[in-house]
Design an enzyme around this catalytic site. Structure first.
Site, PDB file in Angstrom:
ATOM      1  N   LYS A  34       0.849  -1.200   0.000  1.00  0.00           N
ATOM      2  CA  LYS A  34       0.000   0.000   0.000  1.00  0.00           C
ATOM      3  C   LYS A  34       0.889   1.257   0.000  1.00  0.00           C
ATOM      4  O   LYS A  34       2.097   1.164   0.260  1.00  0.00           O
ATOM      5  CB  LYS A  34      -0.906  -0.019   1.234  1.00  0.00           C
ATOM      6  CG  LYS A  34      -0.142   0.021   2.559  1.00  0.00           C
ATOM      7  CD  LYS A  34      -1.044  -0.334   3.726  1.00  0.00           C
ATOM      8  CE  LYS A  34      -0.278  -0.268   5.040  1.00  0.00           C
ATOM      9  NZ  LYS A  34      -1.021  -0.939   6.123  1.00  0.00           N
ATOM     10  N   TYR A 253      18.598  28.454   9.880  1.00  0.00           N
ATOM     11  CA  TYR A 253      17.422  29.083  10.482  1.00  0.00           C
ATOM     12  C   TYR A 253      17.414  28.887  11.998  1.00  0.00           C
ATOM     13  O   TYR A 253      17.665  27.779  12.488  1.00  0.00           O
ATOM     14  CB  TYR A 253      16.142  28.480   9.910  1.00  0.00           C
ATOM     15  CG  TYR A 253      15.867  28.872   8.479  1.00  0.00           C
ATOM     16  CD1 TYR A 253      15.672  30.205   8.123  1.00  0.00           C
ATOM     17  CD2 TYR A 253      15.800  27.907   7.487  1.00  0.00           C
ATOM     18  CE1 TYR A 253      15.418  30.559   6.804  1.00  0.00           C
ATOM     19  CE2 TYR A 253      15.540  28.252   6.166  1.00  0.00           C
ATOM     20  CZ  TYR A 253      15.348  29.579   5.836  1.00  0.00           C
ATOM     21  OH  TYR A 253      15.096  29.933   4.537  1.00  0.00           O
TER      22      TYR A 253
HETATM   23  C1  PLP Z   1      -0.250  -2.022   6.690  1.00  0.00           C
HETATM   24  C2  PLP Z   1      -0.813  -3.308   7.132  1.00  0.00           C
HETATM   25  C3  PLP Z   1       0.014  -4.413   7.373  1.00  0.00           C
HETATM   26  C4  PLP Z   1       1.517  -4.346   7.315  1.00  0.00           C
HETATM   27  O1  PLP Z   1       2.007  -3.756   8.494  1.00  0.00           O
HETATM   28  P1  PLP Z   1       3.573  -3.679   8.792  1.00  0.00           P
HETATM   29  O2  PLP Z   1       3.653  -3.197  10.185  1.00  0.00           O
HETATM   30  O3  PLP Z   1       4.120  -2.687   7.827  1.00  0.00           O
HETATM   31  O4  PLP Z   1       4.095  -5.031   8.569  1.00  0.00           O
HETATM   32  C5  PLP Z   1      -0.588  -5.616   7.668  1.00  0.00           C
HETATM   33  N1  PLP Z   1      -1.928  -5.718   7.783  1.00  0.00           N
HETATM   34  C6  PLP Z   1      -2.750  -4.676   7.571  1.00  0.00           C
HETATM   35  C7  PLP Z   1      -4.214  -4.863   7.704  1.00  0.00           C
HETATM   36  C8  PLP Z   1      -2.232  -3.434   7.267  1.00  0.00           C
HETATM   37  O5  PLP Z   1      -3.047  -2.406   7.078  1.00  0.00           O
END
Ligand code: PLP
Length: 357
Positions: A34, A253
């Site tokens: 994702k 800054y």
């Molecule tokens: C993003 C996600 C994962 C992966 O999580 P990580 O901590 O990056 O391994 C697994 N399951 C779901 C439902 C997620 O949304």
């Protein structure tokens, strides 16, 4: 050309995927890609993981991008559909969809689909974000089982604290999941990266590794399970200016850093508009020509400044690694009040992704 870029090591990505599989040799893995594969480029990452059992994404837009690029493996929409009109599309492209609330169940019951959908039935065992409460499971499972638009059901839950060693909350979630699904014959998926790494009992029919694929560990760096991970992204740039500052002179800054001794300062073409965290404190590690040193002064939009004291011969054009193999993203995160996830997903489009296979 501006030297800022993110090099993506696809060999390391494949290593990490196979490492996840080796921890769970009897499980299938839905590689979580994702958010543009956590900033690494979803299509290229999916192509590199041609042997992944499935992919997980956040929404149908992300899934369609993969299908339109020729990715043929199963794709799970981890939050399911957001509106009922996505269902025919999900059916046409054979996406698997999470079902986590009563609205999604009703949409499925009312839809006219050409083909039924495989669903991931999400149970809330304590994260309290998405999913059916354990006591709702029998009734909703029965409804979905009876729904003509549902082809197959996988049971899933998600952990809130799997990154914490010896945490009773995770044990409690595992126990609630077992109780809630007792007597149901269906494949199950509960392990994210920290669970895959640290909670062997969670490596069931499907694991869902995300951050570990990209070589950052969600748990302690010095765990043996973490040490096997290889960083995939190297965020790098170069020195564009080198100057000597005297005692009492300040940098950048807000004059956040004042030299206590004569200091060689390097200016790096990398700033918060590239996704480098502005919260990075003085002392955040950085590597110049492979030698670790530190950030001094506040990160600005297009530039940041580093201490070249350990590098007396460093010059304009020399390579700077912001994170990668020499400086881990987790270290930068720890100095910036954040986590590697936000660093990776925060790299902006100004930074070209350069792939190395
Ligand atoms: C993003 C996600 C994962 C992966 O999580 P990580 O901590 O990056 O391994 C697994 N399951 C779901 C439902 C997620 O949304």
């Amino acid at each position: 050309m501006r030297p800022a870029r993110a090099c993506i090591n696809l060999k390391a990505l494949r290593h990490n995927y196979h490492y996840a599989k080796s921890l769970a040799p009897h499980s299938k893995a839905a590689a979580i890609i994702k958010a543009n594969a956590y900033g690494h480029g979803a299509v290229v990452v999916a192509r590199a993981l041609y042997d992944a059992d499935a992919f997980g994404v956040a929404c149908i837009e992300e899934a369609l991008e993969l299908r339109e690029s020729g990715i043929t493996q199963p794709i799970v929409l981890l939050e399911g559909v957001f509106t009922p009109d996505e269902l025919p599309l999900a059916a046409r492209y054979q996406f698997m969809i999470a079902v986590h609330n009563v609205e999604q169940v009703e949409w499925l019951e009312q839809a006219q689909l050409t083909q039924p959908l495989a669903i991931w039935f999400k149970i809330d065992t304590g994260m309290h974000r998405l999913g059916f409460a354990p006591e709702q499971v029998p009734a909703f499972y029965a409804r979905l089982k009876a729904c003509a638009n549902v082809a197959a059901i996988t049971l899933m839950t998600h952990f809130a604290r799997a990154d914490e060693v010896d945490c009773s909350a995770t044990e409690q979630q595992i126990a609630r999941f077992k109780t809630a699904t007792q007597g149901i014959q269906a494949p199950v998926s509960i392990a994210n990266s920290p669970a895959t790494l640290m909670w062997p009992s969670t490596r069931l029919d499907w694991i869902r590794p995300g951050i570990m694929l990209y070589g950052a560990t969600p748990v302690a760096e010095d765990l043996p399970e973490s040490k096997a991970l290889q960083p995939v992204m190297t965020l790098e740039s170069a020195l564009i200016s080198v100057r000597e500052l005297g005692v009492g002179e300040s940098i950048g800054y807000g004059a956040r850093f004042t030299c206590e001794q004569p200091t060689r300062v390097g200016v790096v073409a990398m700033g918060y508009a590239d996704g480098y965290p502005r919260h990075a404190v003085n002392g955040t590690p950085v590597a110049v020509n492979g030698v670790r040193t530190r950030i001094i002064g506040r990160v600005s939009m297009d530039m940041l400044t580093v201490d070249l004291t350990p590098l007396p011969t460093a010059k304009v054009g020399d390579r700077v690694e912001l994170w990668g193999n020499t400086v881990r993203a987790n270290e930068v995160a720890a100095h910036s009040q954040t986590i590697a996830y936000t660093l990776f997903t925060g790299v902006t489009r100004r930074v070209p992704l350069v792939y190395q296979s």
